[in-house]
Design an enzyme around this catalytic site. Structure first.
Site, PDB file in Angstrom:
ATOM      1  N   HIS A  57       0.838  -1.205   0.000  1.00  0.00           N
ATOM      2  CA  HIS A  57       0.000   0.000   0.000  1.00  0.00           C
ATOM      3  C   HIS A  57       0.868   1.248   0.000  1.00  0.00           C
ATOM      4  O   HIS A  57       1.929   1.292   0.624  1.00  0.00           O
ATOM      5  CB  HIS A  57      -0.985   0.006   1.173  1.00  0.00           C
ATOM      6  CG  HIS A  57      -0.385   0.064   2.539  1.00  0.00           C
ATOM      7  ND1 HIS A  57      -0.167   1.257   3.205  1.00  0.00           N
ATOM      8  CD2 HIS A  57       0.041  -0.905   3.384  1.00  0.00           C
ATOM      9  CE1 HIS A  57       0.343   1.010   4.401  1.00  0.00           C
ATOM     10  NE2 HIS A  57       0.490  -0.299   4.534  1.00  0.00           N
ATOM     11  N   ASP A 106       6.172   2.175   6.390  1.00  0.00           N
ATOM     12  CA  ASP A 106       4.914   1.430   6.310  1.00  0.00           C
ATOM     13  C   ASP A 106       4.016   2.185   5.317  1.00  0.00           C
ATOM     14  O   ASP A 106       3.420   3.185   5.684  1.00  0.00           O
ATOM     15  CB  ASP A 106       4.275   1.346   7.688  1.00  0.00           C
ATOM     16  CG  ASP A 106       2.885   0.737   7.679  1.00  0.00           C
ATOM     17  OD1 ASP A 106       2.553   0.031   6.715  1.00  0.00           O
ATOM     18  OD2 ASP A 106       2.138   0.994   8.641  1.00  0.00           O
ATOM     19  N   GLU A 145      -5.321   1.089   2.669  1.00  0.00           N
ATOM     20  CA  GLU A 145      -4.977   0.044   3.627  1.00  0.00           C
ATOM     21  C   GLU A 145      -5.064   0.534   5.059  1.00  0.00           C
ATOM     22  O   GLU A 145      -5.531  -0.191   5.952  1.00  0.00           O
ATOM     23  CB  GLU A 145      -3.571  -0.481   3.340  1.00  0.00           C
ATOM     24  CG  GLU A 145      -3.216  -1.771   4.096  1.00  0.00           C
ATOM     25  CD  GLU A 145      -2.647  -1.549   5.494  1.00  0.00           C
ATOM     26  OE1 GLU A 145      -2.529  -2.524   6.244  1.00  0.00           O
ATOM     27  OE2 GLU A 145      -2.329  -0.380   5.847  1.00  0.00           O
ATOM     28  N   GLU A 146      -4.616   1.759   5.306  1.00  0.00           N
ATOM     29  CA  GLU A 146      -4.554   2.260   6.682  1.00  0.00           C
ATOM     30  C   GLU A 146      -5.933   2.442   7.314  1.00  0.00           C
ATOM     31  O   GLU A 146      -6.041   2.592   8.525  1.00  0.00           O
ATOM     32  CB  GLU A 146      -3.782   3.575   6.744  1.00  0.00           C
ATOM     33  CG  GLU A 146      -2.296   3.449   6.427  1.00  0.00           C
ATOM     34  CD  GLU A 146      -1.508   2.678   7.479  1.00  0.00           C
ATOM     35  OE1 GLU A 146      -2.099   2.266   8.495  1.00  0.00           O
ATOM     36  OE2 GLU A 146      -0.295   2.485   7.277  1.00  0.00           O
ATOM     37  N   ASP A 165       4.259  -6.149   3.431  1.00  0.00           N
ATOM     38  CA  ASP A 165       4.045  -5.022   4.336  1.00  0.00           C
ATOM     39  C   ASP A 165       5.129  -5.069   5.403  1.00  0.00           C
ATOM     40  O   ASP A 165       5.947  -5.991   5.422  1.00  0.00           O
ATOM     41  CB  ASP A 165       2.637  -5.104   4.944  1.00  0.00           C
ATOM     42  CG  ASP A 165       2.059  -3.746   5.308  1.00  0.00           C
ATOM     43  OD1 ASP A 165       2.853  -2.862   5.666  1.00  0.00           O
ATOM     44  OD2 ASP A 165       0.828  -3.575   5.248  1.00  0.00           O
ATOM     45  N   HIS A 194       4.419   3.171  12.830  1.00  0.00           N
ATOM     46  CA  HIS A 194       3.470   4.288  12.918  1.00  0.00           C
ATOM     47  C   HIS A 194       4.057   5.496  13.651  1.00  0.00           C
ATOM     48  O   HIS A 194       3.326   6.357  14.123  1.00  0.00           O
ATOM     49  CB  HIS A 194       2.141   3.851  13.539  1.00  0.00           C
ATOM     50  CG  HIS A 194       1.277   3.099  12.587  1.00  0.00           C
ATOM     51  ND1 HIS A 194      -0.070   2.922  12.785  1.00  0.00           N
ATOM     52  CD2 HIS A 194       1.564   2.501  11.409  1.00  0.00           C
ATOM     53  CE1 HIS A 194      -0.572   2.221  11.773  1.00  0.00           C
ATOM     54  NE2 HIS A 194       0.408   1.962  10.933  1.00  0.00           N
TER      55      HIS A 194
END
Length: 343
Positions: A67, A184, A218-219, A239, A319
């Site tokens: 993603h 990410d 995706e998030e 990922d 994150h």
């Protein structure tokens, strides 16, 4: 240039393209240009996912997903003093973005920079500067504009619903560490571009038809829910591998996920990923991510009848301001290359 260095270069370029979930058009355009130059067929879907057909076999196809949407924010409101309140896009604590520089994208194409602070930022003024709760109510963007009121901000063209991206601060050190926001999942997107190039160059010969799907949501949980071709029987999300105190994963290895919050990954596929890692003679770990879900999880929830797996480079401080190492990029790329060559 090696395929590993190619992957690192693409990671750096992707990290520097703002693409919070819902505002991924620039990143998808970048990918379109990449795959057009590589000579592969591609299709842009209605939800701004990019499906790439790398050819080879006619049935029992495999698809890799990555993603390009990232964590970010959106303007929630404008205060009377001319600062911006925000709402999160994706899951992260507000402490992870405190004192971060950012860019606001207006609906009419303007861009404005600012910095995210808590509402009591100065220790010389506020006794609770260090202890005030980092929450949506207590965080704000201070614009790099001479504004004093809500009306001043509105006059600039900023309004609720405008997207906010965080500065990536991407660094590649001489010792091989890659530090950036949004590894990410731009680390894996860069790996897939390098994988596609190695297929184009006949450096490897896949035994099956290969697709790649680059997703934009995706998030927020539904990136991979659609756009899976009918001949695909297996989907592997590429990922990040989460690094934590009770996990085996680290920033020098490829991490193979056996289970996350959506449940166990396919037994056969996890086994094949382990087999490929051993054949490729790369460092790998097998891990369980307790607070994690992927594009392939979304595909299963949407009802797709597929076998599913998940692998990626180990990423520290997920994150947040993330970090990995070129060795993890290399391990993941070589694992995927070998996976396409084994039965």
């Amino acid at each position: 240039m090696t395929y590993v260095q190619e992957a690192v270069n693409k990671i750096v370029e992707l990290c520097n393209i703002p693409s919070p979930t819902g505002y991924t058009y620039k990143a998808i355009k970048y990918l379109i240009d990449e795959f057009k130059n590589l000579g592969f067929k591609y299709y842009l879907t209605n939800k701004n996912n990019l499906l790439v057909d790398l050819g080879h076999g006619d049935s029992n196809a495999i698809m890799f997903t990555a993603h390009v949407d990232t964590l970010g924010a959106m303007v929630r409101s404008i205060t009377n003093k001319g600062t911006l309140k925000i709402t999160r896009i994706g899951g992260y604590p507000f402490s992870h973005i405190e004192n971060e520089n950012c860019t606001i994208f207006t609906r009419d194409g303007k861009e404005f920079t600012g910095t995210i602070y808590n509402i009591h930022p100065s220790v010389h003024v506020y006794e609770d500067s260090g202890t005030i709760k980092r929450s949506e109510e207590n965080m704000e963007i201070v614009l790099d504009q001479k504004v004093h009121s809500k009306e001043d901000v509105i006059e600039l063209g900023i309004m609720p619903g405008d997207f906010v991206s965080f500065d990536p601060r991407t660094v590649v050190t001489k010792t091989g560490f890659i530090k950036s926001r949004h590894l990410d999942d731009k680390a894996s997107a860069g790996i897939l571009i390098a994988l596609a190039k190695s297929i184009r160059d006949f450096a490897i010969e896949p035994k099956r038809r290969v697709y790649m799907l680059f997703t934009s949501y995706e998030e927020v949980g539904h990136g991979g829910a659609a756009n899976i071709p009918e001949d695909v029987t297996e989907v592997i999300a590429v990922d990040m591998g989460a690094v934590g105190s009770d996990l085996e994963s680290n920033v020098y290895s490829a991490s193979i996920c056996a289970k996350d919050s959506s449940g166990p990954y396919d037994y056969e596929i996890v086994g094949k990923l382990i087999k490929a890692a051993k054949f490729a003679e790369v460092n790998y770990t097998v891990d369980i991510y307790p607070y994690y879900s992927s594009d392939v999880s979304a595909a299963l929830r949407a009802g797709h009848d597929i076998k599913h797996g998940l692998v990626g480079p180990g990423i520290y401080a997920s994150h947040g301001y993330e970090r990995t190492h070129i060795e993890a990029i290399e391990a993941t790329l070589k694992l995927l290359q070998k996976y396409l060559e084994i039965d």
